[in-house]
Motif scaffolding. Sequence first.
Motif, PDB file in Angstrom:
ATOM      1  N   ARG A 118       4.254   2.620  -3.597  1.00  0.00           N
ATOM      2  CA  ARG A 118       3.603   2.257  -4.861  1.00  0.00           C
ATOM      3  C   ARG A 118       3.747   0.776  -5.170  1.00  0.00           C
ATOM      4  NH1 ARG A 118       6.527   7.147  -7.276  1.00  0.00           N
ATOM      5  NH2 ARG A 118       5.260   8.814  -6.428  1.00  0.00           N
ATOM      6  N   LYS A 119       4.919   0.215  -4.892  1.00  0.00           N
ATOM      7  CA  LYS A 119       5.133  -1.224  -5.124  1.00  0.00           C
ATOM      8  C   LYS A 119       4.193  -2.051  -4.257  1.00  0.00           C
ATOM      9  CE  LYS A 119       9.977  -1.283  -6.527  1.00  0.00           C
ATOM     10  NZ  LYS A 119      11.324  -1.732  -6.153  1.00  0.00           N
ATOM     11  N   LEU A 120       4.049  -1.660  -2.983  1.00  0.00           N
ATOM     12  CA  LEU A 120       3.148  -2.387  -2.084  1.00  0.00           C
ATOM     13  C   LEU A 120       1.701  -2.307  -2.564  1.00  0.00           C
ATOM     14  CD1 LEU A 120       4.532  -1.457   1.438  1.00  0.00           C
ATOM     15  CD2 LEU A 120       4.527  -3.712   0.375  1.00  0.00           C
ATOM     16  N   LYS A 161      -0.526  -5.537  -3.716  1.00  0.00           N
ATOM     17  CA  LYS A 161      -1.784  -5.849  -3.062  1.00  0.00           C
ATOM     18  C   LYS A 161      -2.921  -5.894  -4.076  1.00  0.00           C
ATOM     19  CE  LYS A 161      -0.752  -4.227   1.567  1.00  0.00           C
ATOM     20  NZ  LYS A 161      -1.087  -3.286   2.641  1.00  0.00           N
ATOM     21  N   SER A 162      -2.903  -4.990  -5.045  1.00  0.00           N
ATOM     22  CA  SER A 162      -3.976  -4.965  -6.039  1.00  0.00           C
ATOM     23  C   SER A 162      -3.916  -6.194  -6.950  1.00  0.00           C
ATOM     24  CB  SER A 162      -3.925  -3.688  -6.868  1.00  0.00           C
ATOM     25  OG  SER A 162      -2.824  -3.684  -7.738  1.00  0.00           O
ATOM     26  N   GLU A 163      -2.724  -6.738  -7.162  1.00  0.00           N
ATOM     27  CA  GLU A 163      -2.580  -7.919  -7.997  1.00  0.00           C
ATOM     28  C   GLU A 163      -3.018  -9.197  -7.282  1.00  0.00           C
ATOM     29  OE1 GLU A 163       1.482  -7.791  -9.313  1.00  0.00           O
ATOM     30  OE2 GLU A 163       1.049  -6.257 -10.813  1.00  0.00           O
ATOM     31  N   LEU A 164      -3.078  -9.145  -5.953  1.00  0.00           N
ATOM     32  CA  LEU A 164      -3.513 -10.314  -5.176  1.00  0.00           C
ATOM     33  C   LEU A 164      -5.021 -10.468  -5.182  1.00  0.00           C
ATOM     34  CD1 LEU A 164      -1.145 -10.089  -2.080  1.00  0.00           C
ATOM     35  CD2 LEU A 164      -1.014 -11.696  -3.982  1.00  0.00           C
TER      36      LEU A 164
END
Length: 65
Positions: A55-57, A61-64
């Motif tokens: 979930r952290k990954l 990735k979605s924030e990038l």
Amino acid sequence: MSNTLSNVESPCVRNCCLDDKDMCLGCFRMLDEILIWGTASSQQQLDIVKAISVRKLIKAKSELR
């Protein structure tokens, strides 16, 4: 479920806030995982910790984007 003591450290960071999918924005556990943590077996806790990593990954990735 086991009531034995576990060596798995709780991922709680004392920053509890659930999103619209009932995921804690502090530790990335789902509400049901938070509720069972204290009585979960060591293996269940390890499975939760692995799910948290994924979930952290995904969040990072979605924030990038």
